[in-house]
Design a protein around this motif. Structure first.
Motif, PDB file in Angstrom:
ATOM      1  N   ASP A 180      -7.271  10.054 -14.810  1.00  0.00           N
ATOM      2  CA  ASP A 180      -5.855  10.351 -14.593  1.00  0.00           C
ATOM      3  C   ASP A 180      -4.966   9.470 -15.467  1.00  0.00           C
ATOM      4  O   ASP A 180      -4.044   8.796 -14.986  1.00  0.00           O
ATOM      5  CB  ASP A 180      -5.490  10.169 -13.117  1.00  0.00           C
ATOM      6  N   THR A 181      -5.226   9.478 -16.755  1.00  0.00           N
ATOM      7  CA  THR A 181      -4.490   8.592 -17.671  1.00  0.00           C
ATOM      8  C   THR A 181      -3.043   9.028 -17.841  1.00  0.00           C
ATOM      9  O   THR A 181      -2.149   8.189 -18.003  1.00  0.00           O
ATOM     10  CB  THR A 181      -5.193   8.546 -19.034  1.00  0.00           C
ATOM     11  N   GLN A 182      -2.794  10.342 -17.808  1.00  0.00           N
ATOM     12  CA  GLN A 182      -1.411  10.805 -17.950  1.00  0.00           C
ATOM     13  C   GLN A 182      -0.552  10.359 -16.779  1.00  0.00           C
ATOM     14  O   GLN A 182       0.618  10.023 -16.954  1.00  0.00           O
ATOM     15  CB  GLN A 182      -1.371  12.326 -18.084  1.00  0.00           C
ATOM     16  N   ALA A 183      -1.135  10.369 -15.587  1.00  0.00           N
ATOM     17  CA  ALA A 183      -0.379   9.940 -14.411  1.00  0.00           C
ATOM     18  C   ALA A 183      -0.003   8.470 -14.528  1.00  0.00           C
ATOM     19  O   ALA A 183       1.128   8.079 -14.204  1.00  0.00           O
ATOM     20  CB  ALA A 183      -1.193  10.194 -13.151  1.00  0.00           C
ATOM     21  N   LEU A 184      -0.941   7.632 -14.998  1.00  0.00           N
ATOM     22  CA  LEU A 184      -0.632   6.214 -15.173  1.00  0.00           C
ATOM     23  C   LEU A 184       0.440   6.017 -16.242  1.00  0.00           C
ATOM     24  O   LEU A 184       1.339   5.181 -16.089  1.00  0.00           O
ATOM     25  CB  LEU A 184      -1.904   5.446 -15.549  1.00  0.00           C
ATOM     26  N   ASN A 239       0.874  -1.169   0.000  1.00  0.00           N
ATOM     27  CA  ASN A 239       0.000   0.000   0.000  1.00  0.00           C
ATOM     28  C   ASN A 239       0.912   1.219   0.000  1.00  0.00           C
ATOM     29  O   ASN A 239       1.561   1.522   1.011  1.00  0.00           O
ATOM     30  CB  ASN A 239      -0.910  -0.002   1.228  1.00  0.00           C
ATOM     31  N   ILE A 240       0.959   1.934  -1.130  1.00  0.00           N
ATOM     32  CA  ILE A 240       1.924   3.030  -1.254  1.00  0.00           C
ATOM     33  C   ILE A 240       1.343   4.381  -0.830  1.00  0.00           C
ATOM     34  O   ILE A 240       2.042   5.384  -0.840  1.00  0.00           O
ATOM     35  CB  ILE A 240       2.487   3.131  -2.681  1.00  0.00           C
ATOM     36  N   ASN A 241       0.045   4.396  -0.475  1.00  0.00           N
ATOM     37  CA  ASN A 241      -0.576   5.626   0.044  1.00  0.00           C
ATOM     38  C   ASN A 241      -0.440   6.780  -0.945  1.00  0.00           C
ATOM     39  O   ASN A 241      -0.081   7.898  -0.566  1.00  0.00           O
ATOM     40  CB  ASN A 241       0.031   5.994   1.398  1.00  0.00           C
ATOM     41  N   GLY A 242      -0.727   6.488  -2.221  1.00  0.00           N
ATOM     42  CA  GLY A 242      -0.696   7.524  -3.251  1.00  0.00           C
ATOM     43  C   GLY A 242       0.531   7.427  -4.125  1.00  0.00           C
ATOM     44  O   GLY A 242       1.648   7.261  -3.635  1.00  0.00           O
ATOM     45  N   ILE A 243       0.331   7.547  -5.460  1.00  0.00           N
ATOM     46  CA  ILE A 243       1.472   7.423  -6.377  1.00  0.00           C
ATOM     47  C   ILE A 243       2.147   8.757  -6.656  1.00  0.00           C
ATOM     48  O   ILE A 243       3.160   8.793  -7.360  1.00  0.00           O
ATOM     49  CB  ILE A 243       1.074   6.767  -7.724  1.00  0.00           C
ATOM     50  N   ALA A 244       1.632   9.860  -6.109  1.00  0.00           N
ATOM     51  CA  ALA A 244       2.201  11.174  -6.421  1.00  0.00           C
ATOM     52  C   ALA A 244       3.715  11.242  -6.230  1.00  0.00           C
ATOM     53  O   ALA A 244       4.423  11.801  -7.079  1.00  0.00           O
ATOM     54  CB  ALA A 244       1.510  12.253  -5.592  1.00  0.00           C
ATOM     55  N   PRO A 245       4.283  10.671  -5.140  1.00  0.00           N
ATOM     56  CA  PRO A 245       5.741  10.762  -4.983  1.00  0.00           C
ATOM     57  C   PRO A 245       6.526  10.006  -6.052  1.00  0.00           C
ATOM     58  O   PRO A 245       7.740  10.219  -6.184  1.00  0.00           O
ATOM     59  CB  PRO A 245       5.985  10.147  -3.596  1.00  0.00           C
ATOM     60  N   TYR A 246       5.859   9.133  -6.793  1.00  0.00           N
ATOM     61  CA  TYR A 246       6.547   8.318  -7.803  1.00  0.00           C
ATOM     62  C   TYR A 246       6.415   8.917  -9.195  1.00  0.00           C
ATOM     63  O   TYR A 246       6.884   8.328 -10.167  1.00  0.00           O
ATOM     64  CB  TYR A 246       5.989   6.893  -7.772  1.00  0.00           C
ATOM     65  N   LEU A 247       5.787  10.081  -9.290  1.00  0.00           N
ATOM     66  CA  LEU A 247       5.612  10.768 -10.566  1.00  0.00           C
ATOM     67  C   LEU A 247       6.559  11.953 -10.637  1.00  0.00           C
ATOM     68  O   LEU A 247       7.045  12.442  -9.613  1.00  0.00           O
ATOM     69  CB  LEU A 247       4.164  11.238 -10.709  1.00  0.00           C
ATOM     70  N   PRO A 248       6.820  12.470 -11.847  1.00  0.00           N
ATOM     71  CA  PRO A 248       7.675  13.661 -11.953  1.00  0.00           C
ATOM     72  C   PRO A 248       7.047  14.834 -11.219  1.00  0.00           C
ATOM     73  O   PRO A 248       5.825  14.939 -11.115  1.00  0.00           O
ATOM     74  CB  PRO A 248       7.735  13.912 -13.461  1.00  0.00           C
ATOM     75  N   THR A 249       7.888  15.718 -10.698  1.00  0.00           N
ATOM     76  CA  THR A 249       7.363  16.900 -10.024  1.00  0.00           C
ATOM     77  C   THR A 249       6.697  17.804 -11.039  1.00  0.00           C
ATOM     78  O   THR A 249       6.884  17.683 -12.257  1.00  0.00           O
ATOM     79  CB  THR A 249       8.490  17.665  -9.324  1.00  0.00           C
ATOM     80  N   GLN A 250       5.912  18.749 -10.537  1.00  0.00           N
ATOM     81  CA  GLN A 250       5.170  19.626 -11.439  1.00  0.00           C
ATOM     82  C   GLN A 250       6.095  20.448 -12.317  1.00  0.00           C
ATOM     83  O   GLN A 250       5.695  20.880 -13.403  1.00  0.00           O
ATOM     84  CB  GLN A 250       4.267  20.546 -10.621  1.00  0.00           C
ATOM     85  N   THR A 309       8.614  19.302 -13.806  1.00  0.00           N
ATOM     86  CA  THR A 309       9.134  18.416 -14.844  1.00  0.00           C
ATOM     87  C   THR A 309       8.008  18.022 -15.783  1.00  0.00           C
ATOM     88  O   THR A 309       6.957  17.587 -15.339  1.00  0.00           O
ATOM     89  CB  THR A 309       9.733  17.144 -14.224  1.00  0.00           C
ATOM     90  N   LYS A 310       8.209  18.199 -17.048  1.00  0.00           N
ATOM     91  CA  LYS A 310       7.178  17.850 -18.006  1.00  0.00           C
ATOM     92  C   LYS A 310       7.000  16.336 -18.058  1.00  0.00           C
ATOM     93  O   LYS A 310       7.973  15.585 -18.134  1.00  0.00           O
ATOM     94  CB  LYS A 310       7.534  18.367 -19.405  1.00  0.00           C
ATOM     95  N   ILE A 311       5.743  15.892 -18.031  1.00  0.00           N
ATOM     96  CA  ILE A 311       5.474  14.458 -18.115  1.00  0.00           C
ATOM     97  C   ILE A 311       6.014  13.881 -19.417  1.00  0.00           C
ATOM     98  O   ILE A 311       6.461  12.742 -19.478  1.00  0.00           O
ATOM     99  CB  ILE A 311       3.964  14.198 -17.979  1.00  0.00           C
ATOM    100  N   THR A 312       6.038  14.694 -20.498  1.00  0.00           N
ATOM    101  CA  THR A 312       6.507  14.175 -21.796  1.00  0.00           C
ATOM    102  C   THR A 312       7.961  13.747 -21.736  1.00  0.00           C
ATOM    103  O   THR A 312       8.406  12.966 -22.578  1.00  0.00           O
ATOM    104  CB  THR A 312       6.341  15.240 -22.883  1.00  0.00           C
ATOM    105  N   SER A 313       8.726  14.228 -20.752  1.00  0.00           N
ATOM    106  CA  SER A 313      10.122  13.813 -20.657  1.00  0.00           C
ATOM    107  C   SER A 313      10.257  12.334 -20.372  1.00  0.00           C
ATOM    108  O   SER A 313      11.306  11.740 -20.598  1.00  0.00           O
ATOM    109  CB  SER A 313      10.843  14.623 -19.570  1.00  0.00           C
TER     110      SER A 313
END
Length: 373
Positions: free
Chosen positions: A70-74, A8-19, A21-25
């Motif tokens: 939230d498809t971009q986050a996935l 249980n990771i209690n949210g995936i936000a910490p595993y995504l790029p910071t705001q 940082t462009k997700i396209t990278s």
């Protein structure tokens, strides 16, 4: 064998790029012999977790905290799972790349908090294992809150005649947390159908029936099942007995006692409950809802095996460590793995453990656990 980790990771936000940082990278081609010049900034990295544990075949994640849109986050999470950590990390190898499937909440009347970003489970599969052994990954029709995901495995290659191996169905679960908050009719939200304590017990019954239907053995009461062995792993949101809570079990309000007894009766028979020191109350007979077990006779029961208790006895190890408390001062074993009795008696559970350190907990309030089958 298959190594399955659950967390249980209690949210995936910490595993995504910071705001910043462009997700396209995440989607730039990567050279396995040269790390990216400007890797995305992240607080944590699931690929590093997988590498540290020697690239397991399966990782179950609970509490993604995502909405359906939230498809971009996935997509960003999947890309980060396959972005090389360093020059020696060959991200192009099928034994070191991963797929990602998610089941997210679709109940707009009950999954409303935090702008709908709550609940959700994810299944991470190593690419070579998924191609060779996985038939499909699917939700279940009755789960509207993003709490159950089923991995249907293909039948194994023909074994020696005496082994009689059955195909498996691992289920990733994030069980309901019982509270006094109202649970509304998911069709229109107008009627209150009870509390989330009652919703939790209904979840137990539906999950039990799902597993019994997959097993299709003599315990299911109706026949017509598919002959699978089930492996249920994830956050059960309940501690089974006195060995599973420190410094003590949560017993107030009384609904927590009822939920605990209902869980133990729905999924475990008398033998396993005794071995686990499980809390059991006599519950009213109800074939269609709430649970079952040998203690109350006629109620339906999965009769599964809690593999940690079966292999480690009364050892006190915990999976939930709230971040608001000093490490080890208040903790519970609420995450677990349970397997079909047939699979257990065939000697196919090779080991299990709990990674109970602050380092493995990372930014979550739960620690990971694992099983090898």
């Amino acid at each position: 064998s298959m190594r399955l980790f659950s967390w249980n990771i209690n949210g995936i936000a910490p595993y995504l790029p910071t705001q910043s940082t462009k997700i396209t990278s995440f989607f730039q081609p990567s050279d396995p012999d040269r790390p990216p010049a400007n890797p995305p900034s992240q607080k944590a990295n699931l690929r590093a977790f997988l590498a540290r544990h020697n690239w397991p075949e399966v990782l179950f994640l609970q509490e993604l905290k995502l909405r359906q849109d939230d498809t971009q986050a996935l997509a960003a999470l999947l890309a980060s799972l396959n972005t090389p950590l360093h020059a020696a990390d060959d991200a192009l190898s099928d034994s070191r790349t991963y797929t990602l499937d998610a089941v997210l909440p679709r109940d707009k009347h009950n999954a409303r908090g935090f702008q709908g970003r709550l609940y959700g489970v994810g299944v991470v599969l190593r690419t070579d294992f998924a191609r060779r052994r996985v038939a499909r990954v699917r939700p279940v029709s009755w789960d509207l809150e993003g709490r159950v995901c089923v991995v249907e495995l293909k039948p194994p290659p023909p074994p020696p005649r005496q082994l009689q191996l059955q195909p498996q169905q691992p289920l990733n679960i994030y069980a309901v947390n019982g509270t006094a908050a109202p649970y509304r009719d998911p069709r229109d939200g107008r009627r209150v159908l009870g509390t989330r304590h009652e919703h939790k017990r209904a979840f137990h019954a539906r999950l039990r029936d799902e597993c019994l239907a997959l097993q299709g053995d003599d315990n299911d009461g109706g026949g017509g099942g598919r002959g699978f062995d089930v492996v249920v792993a994830g956050d059960a949101n309940v501690a089974r007995g006195a060995w599973d809570g420190y410094p003590r079990l949560r017993t107030v309000p009384r609904e927590h006692q009822v939920n605990r007894a209902d869980f133990n009766a729905a999924f475990f028979g008398e033998e396993d409950n005794r071995r686990a020191g499980a809390y059991v109350l006599p519950l009213p007979d109800n074939r269609g809802g709430g649970g079952g077990g040998e203690r109350v006779g006629r109620r339906r029961c999965l009769d599964a095996v809690d593999v940690f208790r079966a292999l480690h006895g009364p050892e006190r190890r915990y999976t939930y460590y709230p971040r608001s408390r000093e490490w080890g001062s208040s903790c519970d074993r609420v995450d677990m793995v349970m397997v079909s009795r047939r699979l257990w008696e065939a000697g196919r559970v090779l080991g299990t453990g709990i990674l109970d350190t602050p380092q493995e907990r990372g930014l979550s309030d739960h620690v990971p656990l694992w099983v090898e089958i």
